[in-house]
Enzyme design. Structure first.
Site, PDB file in Angstrom:
ATOM      1  N   SER A  25      -1.577  43.407  23.196  1.00 48.69           N
ATOM      2  CA  SER A  25      -0.736  42.246  23.268  1.00 48.69           C
ATOM      3  C   SER A  25      -1.404  40.864  22.626  1.00 48.69           C
ATOM      4  O   SER A  25      -0.935  39.775  22.613  1.00 48.69           O
ATOM      5  CB  SER A  25      -0.332  41.804  24.669  1.00 48.69           C
ATOM      6  OG  SER A  25      -1.615  41.576  25.400  1.00 48.69           O
ATOM      7  N   GLU A  31     -12.457  41.406  28.619  1.00 44.63           N
ATOM      8  CA  GLU A  31     -12.270  42.393  29.229  1.00 44.63           C
ATOM      9  C   GLU A  31     -12.575  42.204  30.842  1.00 44.63           C
ATOM     10  O   GLU A  31     -13.349  42.787  31.633  1.00 44.63           O
ATOM     11  CB  GLU A  31     -13.104  43.556  28.978  1.00 44.63           C
ATOM     12  CG  GLU A  31     -13.001  44.057  27.427  1.00 44.63           C
ATOM     13  CD  GLU A  31     -11.700  44.713  27.312  1.00 44.63           C
ATOM     14  OE1 GLU A  31     -10.840  44.856  28.153  1.00 44.63           O
ATOM     15  OE2 GLU A  31     -11.503  45.203  26.043  1.00 44.63           O
ATOM     16  N   GLY A  32     -11.881  40.963  31.358  1.00 47.56           N
ATOM     17  CA  GLY A  32     -12.290  40.519  32.718  1.00 47.56           C
ATOM     18  C   GLY A  32     -11.888  41.405  33.856  1.00 47.56           C
ATOM     19  O   GLY A  32     -12.465  41.196  34.699  1.00 47.56           O
ATOM     20  N   CYS A  41       7.954  48.545  27.093  1.00 48.44           N
ATOM     21  CA  CYS A  41       8.810  47.532  27.695  1.00 48.44           C
ATOM     22  C   CYS A  41       9.032  48.208  29.088  1.00 48.44           C
ATOM     23  O   CYS A  41       8.809  49.317  29.319  1.00 48.44           O
ATOM     24  CB  CYS A  41      10.067  47.295  26.922  1.00 48.44           C
ATOM     25  SG  CYS A  41      10.834  48.801  26.768  1.00 48.44           S
TER      26      CYS A  41
HETATM   27  P1  ADP Z   1      -5.535  43.467  23.246  1.00 48.49           P
HETATM   28  O1  ADP Z   1      -6.902  42.385  23.292  1.00 48.49           O
HETATM   29  O2  ADP Z   1      -4.458  42.487  24.174  1.00 48.49           O
HETATM   30  O3  ADP Z   1      -5.688  44.668  23.527  1.00 48.49           O
HETATM   31  P2  ADP Z   1      -5.857  42.883  20.430  1.00 48.49           P
HETATM   32  O4  ADP Z   1      -6.184  41.065  20.325  1.00 48.49           O
HETATM   33  O5  ADP Z   1      -7.250  43.341  20.337  1.00 48.49           O
HETATM   34  O6  ADP Z   1      -4.876  42.997  21.628  1.00 48.49           O
HETATM   35  O7  ADP Z   1      -4.895  43.263  19.402  1.00 48.49           O
HETATM   36  C1  ADP Z   1      -3.783  42.985  18.919  1.00 48.49           C
HETATM   37  C2  ADP Z   1      -3.345  43.349  17.668  1.00 48.49           C
HETATM   38  O8  ADP Z   1      -3.062  44.842  17.754  1.00 48.49           O
HETATM   39  C3  ADP Z   1      -2.023  43.220  17.077  1.00 48.49           C
HETATM   40  O9  ADP Z   1      -2.241  41.597  16.343  1.00 48.49           O
HETATM   41  C4  ADP Z   1      -1.575  44.012  16.159  1.00 48.49           C
HETATM   42  O10 ADP Z   1      -2.471  43.941  14.584  1.00 48.49           O
HETATM   43  C5  ADP Z   1      -2.203  45.270  16.795  1.00 48.49           C
HETATM   44  N1  ADP Z   1      -1.412  46.217  17.478  1.00 48.49           N
HETATM   45  C6  ADP Z   1      -1.355  47.465  17.519  1.00 48.49           C
HETATM   46  N2  ADP Z   1      -0.437  47.939  18.227  1.00 48.49           N
HETATM   47  C7  ADP Z   1       0.396  47.010  18.606  1.00 48.49           C
HETATM   48  C8  ADP Z   1       1.641  46.860  19.555  1.00 48.49           C
HETATM   49  N3  ADP Z   1       2.324  47.909  20.092  1.00 48.49           N
HETATM   50  N4  ADP Z   1       2.140  45.525  19.744  1.00 48.49           N
HETATM   51  C9  ADP Z   1       1.545  44.339  19.293  1.00 48.49           C
HETATM   52  N5  ADP Z   1       0.279  44.540  18.490  1.00 48.49           N
HETATM   53  C10 ADP Z   1      -0.199  45.745  17.963  1.00 48.49           C
END
Ligand code: ADP
Length: 201
Positions: A20, A90-91, A178
């Site tokens: 996200s 990663e809290g 979702c």
């Molecule tokens: P989180 O820390 O929430 O796991 P990140 O900041 O590491 O998320 O990564 C976000 C990025 O992941 C987005 O900008 C996009 O490039 C990628 N991504 C891969 N799969 C998805 C998805 N299903 N929805 C949104 N972004 C995704």
């Protein structure tokens, strides 16, 4: 968001499912603080060797150097008096002590930002994140994109059968879903306790 410049500290939480953009948002806020020449220290839980043991890394390969810790109270000893921003990624992997640690740092006048999953693969509250959200001045809930239909996704779907709450991995093990397409694992209904009740009843 109203960011005030007085002496008071505060807590910001960035939460949501995997993919996200929590790490991206955390990195953005850290970079802006660094542009403002604020003194920053960055931590993440040592369990997540997804890409690099000591860096905060997003799925889009943005990264910033950080320190890996596993015992959250160690952060109190590692934070320098002059540090103005304490960032923690990663809290969800930390113990409930994260809430006390974040509050202590905020009470010392520091800006504390914690990013983490608010729900686990079952859709249940994850670790200290829910309690931390109660203490936080600012809570940002992010959504990913559902890999089944493309709608906004609030849940993290585990694609393997493991029942451990913590299984570290990325797109090979998890995908965002979702509400309509999230399939929570079946709860155990016939454990030892359930059998005893059935026999007695
Ligand atoms: P989180 O820390 O929430 O796991 P990140 O900041 O590491 O998320 O990564 C976000 C990025 O992941 C987005 O900008 C996009 O490039 C990628 N991504 C891969 N799969 C998805 C998805 N299903 N929805 C949104 N972004 C995704």
């Amino acid at each position: 968001m109203h960011i005030f410049n007085g002496k008071g500290g505060w807590i910001e939480v960035i939460c949501g499912p995997m993919f996200s953009g929590k790490s991206e948002e955390l990195i953005k806020r850290i970079r802006r603080a660094q542009i403002a020449r604020r003194r920053v220290q960055i931590f993440k839980h040592g369990i997540d060797a997804r890409y690099d043991a000591t860096d905060i890394v997003s799925h889009s390969q943005q990264k910033l150097p950080g320190l890996a810790v596993t015992v959250v109270t160690d952060i109190l000893e590692m934070v320098d008096d002059r540090t103005e921003l304490v960032a923690i990624d990663e809290g969800q992997f930390f113990t409930q002590d994260l809430v006390e640690v974040a509050n202590k740092l905020a009470n010392l006048g520091k800006r504390v930002i914690v990013a983490g999953l608010d729900m686990d693969y079952r859709g249940k509250p994850f670790g200290p994140m829910p309690a931390l959200m109660c203490s936080a001045e600012y809570v940002t809930k992010q959504l990913a994109i559902c890999m089944t239909c493309g709608d906004p996704a609030n849940f993290t779907q585990r694609l393997t059968a493991s029942k451990d709450q913590i299984v570290v991995g990325a797109s090979e093990i998890y995908e965002a879903r979702c509400r309509q397409h999230f399939e929570p694992p079946h709860e155990e209904t016939a454990g030892p306790g359930a059998q005893a009740v059935a026999r007695d009843g």
